[in-house]
Motif scaffolding. Structure first.
Motif, short mmCIF file in Angstrom:
data_model
loop_
_atom_site.label_atom_id
_atom_site.label_comp_id
_atom_site.label_asym_id
_atom_site.label_seq_id
_atom_site.Cartn_x
_atom_site.Cartn_y
_atom_site.Cartn_z
N ILE A 115 -2.92 -8.01 -13.15
CA ILE A 115 -4.28 -7.52 -13.01
C ILE A 115 -5.22 -8.22 -13.98
O ILE A 115 -6.41 -8.37 -13.75
N LEU A 116 -4.67 -8.71 -15.11
CA LEU A 116 -5.49 -9.44 -16.09
C LEU A 116 -5.89 -10.82 -15.58
O LEU A 116 -6.76 -11.46 -16.15
N TYR A 117 -5.25 -11.24 -14.51
CA TYR A 117 -5.55 -12.54 -13.91
C TYR A 117 -6.13 -12.38 -12.51
O TYR A 117 -6.15 -13.32 -11.72
N GLY A 118 -6.59 -11.17 -12.20
CA GLY A 118 -7.22 -10.93 -10.91
C GLY A 118 -6.26 -10.99 -9.74
O GLY A 118 -6.59 -11.50 -8.67
N MET A 119 -5.07 -10.44 -9.90
CA MET A 119 -4.06 -10.50 -8.83
C MET A 119 -4.56 -9.78 -7.58
O MET A 119 -5.07 -8.67 -7.63
N SER A 120 -4.38 -10.44 -6.44
CA SER A 120 -4.79 -9.89 -5.15
C SER A 120 -3.64 -9.12 -4.52
O SER A 120 -2.48 -9.24 -4.95
N PRO A 121 -3.93 -8.32 -3.47
CA PRO A 121 -2.83 -7.64 -2.76
C PRO A 121 -1.77 -8.62 -2.25
O PRO A 121 -0.57 -8.33 -2.32
N HIS A 122 -2.23 -9.79 -1.76
CA HIS A 122 -1.26 -10.78 -1.29
C HIS A 122 -0.37 -11.25 -2.44
O HIS A 122 0.85 -11.35 -2.31
N GLY A 123 -1.00 -11.54 -3.60
CA GLY A 123 -0.23 -11.99 -4.75
C GLY A 123 0.78 -10.96 -5.20
O GLY A 123 1.93 -11.29 -5.54
N LEU A 124 0.38 -9.69 -5.20
CA LEU A 124 1.28 -8.62 -5.60
C LEU A 124 2.41 -8.46 -4.60
O LEU A 124 3.57 -8.26 -4.98
N SER A 125 2.09 -8.57 -3.31
CA SER A 125 3.13 -8.40 -2.29
C SER A 125 4.21 -9.46 -2.42
O SER A 125 5.40 -9.17 -2.27
N VAL A 126 3.80 -10.70 -2.73
CA VAL A 126 4.77 -11.79 -2.90
C VAL A 126 5.58 -11.59 -4.18
O VAL A 126 6.81 -11.70 -4.19
N ALA A 127 4.88 -11.29 -5.30
CA ALA A 127 5.55 -11.18 -6.59
C ALA A 127 6.46 -9.97 -6.70
O ALA A 127 7.49 -10.02 -7.37
N ALA A 128 6.08 -8.87 -6.05
CA ALA A 128 6.84 -7.62 -6.20
C ALA A 128 7.69 -7.28 -4.98
O ALA A 128 8.33 -6.23 -4.95
N GLY A 129 7.67 -8.15 -3.96
CA GLY A 129 8.49 -7.90 -2.78
C GLY A 129 8.04 -6.71 -1.97
O GLY A 129 8.86 -5.93 -1.46
N MET A 130 6.71 -6.54 -1.83
CA MET A 130 6.15 -5.43 -1.04
C MET A 130 5.54 -5.99 0.24
O MET A 130 5.30 -7.18 0.36
N THR A 131 5.25 -5.09 1.16
CA THR A 131 4.39 -5.47 2.28
C THR A 131 2.96 -5.50 1.76
O THR A 131 2.65 -4.93 0.71
N ARG A 132 2.07 -6.11 2.52
CA ARG A 132 0.68 -6.18 2.08
C ARG A 132 0.06 -4.78 2.02
O ARG A 132 -0.71 -4.45 1.12
N GLU A 133 0.43 -3.95 2.98
CA GLU A 133 -0.10 -2.58 3.02
C GLU A 133 0.35 -1.80 1.78
O GLU A 133 -0.43 -1.06 1.18
N GLN A 134 1.62 -1.97 1.40
CA GLN A 134 2.12 -1.31 0.19
C GLN A 134 1.36 -1.80 -1.04
O GLN A 134 1.02 -1.02 -1.93
N ALA A 135 1.12 -3.11 -1.08
CA ALA A 135 0.43 -3.70 -2.23
C ALA A 135 -0.99 -3.17 -2.35
O ALA A 135 -1.47 -2.88 -3.45
N VAL A 136 -1.69 -3.04 -1.21
CA VAL A 136 -3.06 -2.50 -1.22
C VAL A 136 -3.06 -1.07 -1.78
O VAL A 136 -3.88 -0.72 -2.64
N LYS A 137 -2.12 -0.24 -1.29
CA LYS A 137 -2.03 1.14 -1.77
C LYS A 137 -1.69 1.18 -3.26
O LYS A 137 -2.22 2.00 -4.02
N PHE A 138 -0.80 0.30 -3.67
CA PHE A 138 -0.37 0.25 -5.07
C PHE A 138 -1.56 -0.09 -5.97
O PHE A 138 -1.78 0.56 -7.01
N ILE A 139 -2.33 -1.10 -5.58
CA ILE A 139 -3.49 -1.50 -6.38
C ILE A 139 -4.54 -0.41 -6.40
O ILE A 139 -5.15 -0.13 -7.44
N ASP A 140 -4.77 0.24 -5.25
CA ASP A 140 -5.74 1.34 -5.20
C ASP A 140 -5.34 2.46 -6.15
O ASP A 140 -6.18 3.02 -6.87
N ARG A 141 -4.06 2.79 -6.16
CA ARG A 141 -3.57 3.85 -7.05
C ARG A 141 -3.66 3.39 -8.51
O ARG A 141 -4.04 4.18 -9.40
N TYR A 142 -3.35 2.14 -8.76
CA TYR A 142 -3.43 1.58 -10.12
C TYR A 142 -4.87 1.67 -10.63
O TYR A 142 -5.11 2.00 -11.79
N LYS A 143 -5.83 1.39 -9.76
CA LYS A 143 -7.24 1.46 -10.14
C LYS A 143 -7.65 2.88 -10.53
O LYS A 143 -8.51 3.08 -11.38
N GLU A 144 -7.00 3.86 -9.89
CA GLU A 144 -7.29 5.26 -10.24
C GLU A 144 -6.78 5.60 -11.64
O GLU A 144 -7.49 6.19 -12.44
#
Length: 278
Positions: A115-144
């Motif tokens: 997140i300190l480097y502006g990681m996108s949902p796509h970047g998170l999905s690749v790095a963490a082995g998630m689907t893009r939808e999971q990554a979007v939800k994960f980032i949204d929750r992280y922002k909360e």
């Protein structure tokens, strides 16, 4: 050199964030996570009767981000000495800390640093082995759960747009001319750089302040010890075997107290006969 030792050339203005770099050869870029990298590092050996002491700032960029953003929850995790990745996983997944498993922690670690480097949902999905939808939800929750941190990064982007630069805690500036680019990709890259620079730049400032202090201590009290190498958030010292532990503890105290931040700095020490052991 004729004495059998390998020397690098340090560059103080080779990085836009202010980090020191080195070249001919670049000793900062020898990988530590690969078998070949580790084997190469074992070739850097302390002379007979001496030890290598590595003094590393632990998770310093996350600590600086917590301090600059004033995030009370993140600051509290560090002040209590808790595992920041496990604590983040517990918050994001909504489970007690004792129920955080390795995979939850791994995903939280990816996003904590990314997140300190502006990681996108796509970047998170690749790095963490998630689907893009999971990554979007994960980032949204992280922002909360990290709302103050995101409020801070948004304010940094706004400052870059308004003033045309961003700066470190100590006032060192980096101009951001591309922040108004009509090219979306260029503008997005500038926004990521704007977010990262105050954090990584403050880390670079703290490290240089620490190196000056370390040099003063070694010259005045232990002139048989030498600072050999700096690798971003760590320093490598060569010293006689009998004082290695004392030097490590002394310099740990120096680095942890180089500047009073809202979040305490934490330093790890390792001692060995070669760089590969550290």
């Amino acid at each position: 050199g004729p004495d059998g030792r390998l020397r690098t050339e340090f560059v103080q203005n080779g990085s836009a964030t202010g980090r020191m770099s080195c070249q001919d050869p670049n000793l900062q870029n020898i990988p530590i996570k690969t078998e070949n990298g580790r084997r190469i590092r074992t070739g850097f050996i302390a002379p007979k009767g001496k030890k290598l002491v590595a003094i590393d700032y632990s998770q310093i960029e996350l600590r600086i981000a917590a301090g600059l953003s004033g995030d009370p929850i993140l600051t509290g995790v560090f002040q209590r000495g808790e595992d920041v990745h496990a604590a983040t996983a517990a918050q994001v997944f909504g489970v007690p800390p004792e129920l955080v498993d390795k995979e939850m922690r791994r995903r939280a670690k990816v996003i904590n640093f990314g997140i300190l480097y502006g990681m996108s949902p796509h970047g998170l999905s690749v790095a963490a082995g998630m689907t893009r939808e999971q990554a979007v939800k994960f980032i949204d929750r992280y922002k909360e759960v990290r709302a103050p941190l995101f409020a801070y990064t948004d304010s940094v982007k706004e400052k870059a747009k308004k003033d045309g630069y961003v700066d470190t805690l100590f006032g060192r500036r980096r101009p951001m001319p591309d922040i108004h680019s009509s090219n979306f990709m260029v503008r997005q890259g500038a926004e990521r750089a704007a977010i990262n620079m105050p954090i990584q730049g403050t880390e670079a400032d703290l490290m240089k302040m620490a190196m000056v202090k370390i040099d003063d201590i070694l010259r005045s009290q232990h002139n048989n010890c030498n600072m050999l190498l700096q690798i971003h958030d760590s320093v490598l010292i060569e010293c006689p075997e009998e004082v290695a532990e004392r030097i490590g503890e002394m310099l740990k105290d120096t680095m942890e107290n180089i500047y009073k931040l809202p979040v305490r700095l934490d330093v790890d020490i390792t001692i060995g006969d070669n760089w590969g052991e550290l």
